[in-house]
Design a protein around this motif. Sequence first.
Motif, PDB file in Angstrom:
ATOM      1  N   GLU A  54       0.840  -1.198   0.000  1.00  0.00           N
ATOM      2  CA  GLU A  54       0.000   0.000   0.000  1.00  0.00           C
ATOM      3  C   GLU A  54       0.883   1.260   0.000  1.00  0.00           C
ATOM      4  OE1 GLU A  54      -3.799   1.204   2.652  1.00  0.00           O
ATOM      5  OE2 GLU A  54      -1.910   0.978   3.728  1.00  0.00           O
ATOM      6  N   PHE A  55       1.925   1.253   0.826  1.00  0.00           N
ATOM      7  CA  PHE A  55       2.856   2.376   0.855  1.00  0.00           C
ATOM      8  C   PHE A  55       3.549   2.519  -0.507  1.00  0.00           C
ATOM      9  CE2 PHE A  55       7.169   4.073   1.774  1.00  0.00           C
ATOM     10  CZ  PHE A  55       6.789   5.351   2.150  1.00  0.00           C
ATOM     11  N   GLU A  61       2.013   6.123  -7.339  1.00  0.00           N
ATOM     12  CA  GLU A  61       1.005   7.058  -7.859  1.00  0.00           C
ATOM     13  C   GLU A  61       1.527   8.497  -7.830  1.00  0.00           C
ATOM     14  OE1 GLU A  61      -1.895   6.421  -9.312  1.00  0.00           O
ATOM     15  OE2 GLU A  61      -1.763   4.257  -9.047  1.00  0.00           O
ATOM     16  N   TRP A  62       2.242   8.843  -6.764  1.00  0.00           N
ATOM     17  CA  TRP A  62       2.837  10.183  -6.648  1.00  0.00           C
ATOM     18  C   TRP A  62       3.831  10.421  -7.789  1.00  0.00           C
ATOM     19  CZ3 TRP A  62       8.122  10.983  -5.329  1.00  0.00           C
ATOM     20  CH2 TRP A  62       8.476  12.318  -5.143  1.00  0.00           C
ATOM     21  N   LYS A  63       4.702   9.449  -8.008  1.00  0.00           N
ATOM     22  CA  LYS A  63       5.717   9.569  -9.063  1.00  0.00           C
ATOM     23  C   LYS A  63       5.064   9.682 -10.437  1.00  0.00           C
ATOM     24  CE  LYS A  63       7.704   6.230 -11.018  1.00  0.00           C
ATOM     25  NZ  LYS A  63       8.222   4.979 -11.425  1.00  0.00           N
ATOM     26  N   ASP A  69       7.679  19.988 -14.893  1.00  0.00           N
ATOM     27  CA  ASP A  69       7.368  21.290 -14.297  1.00  0.00           C
ATOM     28  C   ASP A  69       6.456  21.227 -13.077  1.00  0.00           C
ATOM     29  OD1 ASP A  69       8.822  22.571 -16.359  1.00  0.00           O
ATOM     30  OD2 ASP A  69       7.084  22.377 -17.691  1.00  0.00           O
ATOM     31  N   TYR A  70       6.087  20.033 -12.643  1.00  0.00           N
ATOM     32  CA  TYR A  70       5.135  19.918 -11.542  1.00  0.00           C
ATOM     33  C   TYR A  70       5.514  18.778 -10.602  1.00  0.00           C
ATOM     34  CZ  TYR A  70       0.783  18.835  -9.090  1.00  0.00           C
ATOM     35  OH  TYR A  70      -0.145  18.559  -8.123  1.00  0.00           O
ATOM     36  N   ILE A  71       5.681  19.109  -9.337  1.00  0.00           N
ATOM     37  CA  ILE A  71       5.928  18.107  -8.301  1.00  0.00           C
ATOM     38  C   ILE A  71       4.768  18.181  -7.325  1.00  0.00           C
ATOM     39  CG2 ILE A  71       7.440  17.355  -6.434  1.00  0.00           C
ATOM     40  CD1 ILE A  71       9.738  18.705  -8.079  1.00  0.00           C
ATOM     41  N   PRO A  72       3.906  17.155  -7.339  1.00  0.00           N
ATOM     42  CA  PRO A  72       2.741  17.180  -6.450  1.00  0.00           C
ATOM     43  C   PRO A  72       3.142  16.889  -5.003  1.00  0.00           C
ATOM     44  CG  PRO A  72       2.815  15.107  -7.638  1.00  0.00           C
ATOM     45  CD  PRO A  72       3.938  15.955  -8.166  1.00  0.00           C
ATOM     46  N   GLU A  73       2.259  17.220  -4.094  1.00  0.00           N
ATOM     47  CA  GLU A  73       2.450  16.815  -2.708  1.00  0.00           C
ATOM     48  C   GLU A  73       2.322  15.296  -2.640  1.00  0.00           C
ATOM     49  OE1 GLU A  73      -0.349  18.809  -0.180  1.00  0.00           O
ATOM     50  OE2 GLU A  73       0.636  20.753  -0.433  1.00  0.00           O
ATOM     51  N   PHE A  74       3.061  14.689  -1.723  1.00  0.00           N
ATOM     52  CA  PHE A  74       2.936  13.258  -1.465  1.00  0.00           C
ATOM     53  C   PHE A  74       2.258  13.107  -0.112  1.00  0.00           C
ATOM     54  CE2 PHE A  74       4.571   9.614   0.922  1.00  0.00           C
ATOM     55  CZ  PHE A  74       4.152   8.578   0.104  1.00  0.00           C
ATOM     56  N   HIS A  75       1.239  12.252  -0.062  1.00  0.00           N
ATOM     57  CA  HIS A  75       0.568  11.949   1.200  1.00  0.00           C
ATOM     58  C   HIS A  75       0.344  10.451   1.272  1.00  0.00           C
ATOM     59  CE1 HIS A  75      -0.318  16.164   1.971  1.00  0.00           C
ATOM     60  NE2 HIS A  75      -0.720  16.259   0.720  1.00  0.00           N
TER      61      HIS A  75
END
Length: 152
Positions: A54-55, A61-63, A69-75
Motif C-alpha cells: 500500500e505504501f 502514484e505520486w511519481k 514542471d510539476y511536483i505534487p504533494e505526497f501523502h
Amino acid sequence: MDNKINFEYHFVSDKGVISNKDKRDVPAILAVDATFSIKINNKLYFETELAILEFYKSLYEWKEKMTKDYIPEFHYYTIEYDDYEDGAILSLLPFSNQARLESIWAESDIYNVFDLNYIVGAFIALEKNLRDDIEEYYEIKLKNFIKHIPYR
C-alpha cells in the motif's frame, strides 16, 4: 543546514505470504508488512510497521503524477487507520525550491526542510528500490498487482 535523509525498511512478513496468483487478493496484499523508518541526519524521525505494498502504491502514484514542471504533494494514508484529523501518516510538501517532510507519527521534532531536488530524488530512489526489493524478496511482479492494491 543541509539535511540528509535515509530510508530503511525490513520485511516482516514471510516470503510465502504472497505470490503472483494473489494479485487480486486484497487481504493478502495488505498482509505484506515491513518496518519502515526515516532518519534525518542520522536521527530517527519516523518508524512504524506498515502495509508495504500500500505504501509502495502511494509512492508509485505520486511519481506517476509528476512532470518536469510539476511536483505534487505526497501523502500516505492507510485504509487500516482512519483517524486523519491531524494529517497524513507521511507527507512531502513542496514549496518554492524546498520541501517539508511531515508525519502525524513523527518520533522526534527534527528540522525537516530539504532542498526540493534532493528530497524528490530520494523519494524516487525509494520507490525504485522498494519495487526491486519487494519483487525480489516475495518473487512477485508489482505491475500485476498495482491496480489491485488499495490506497487512499
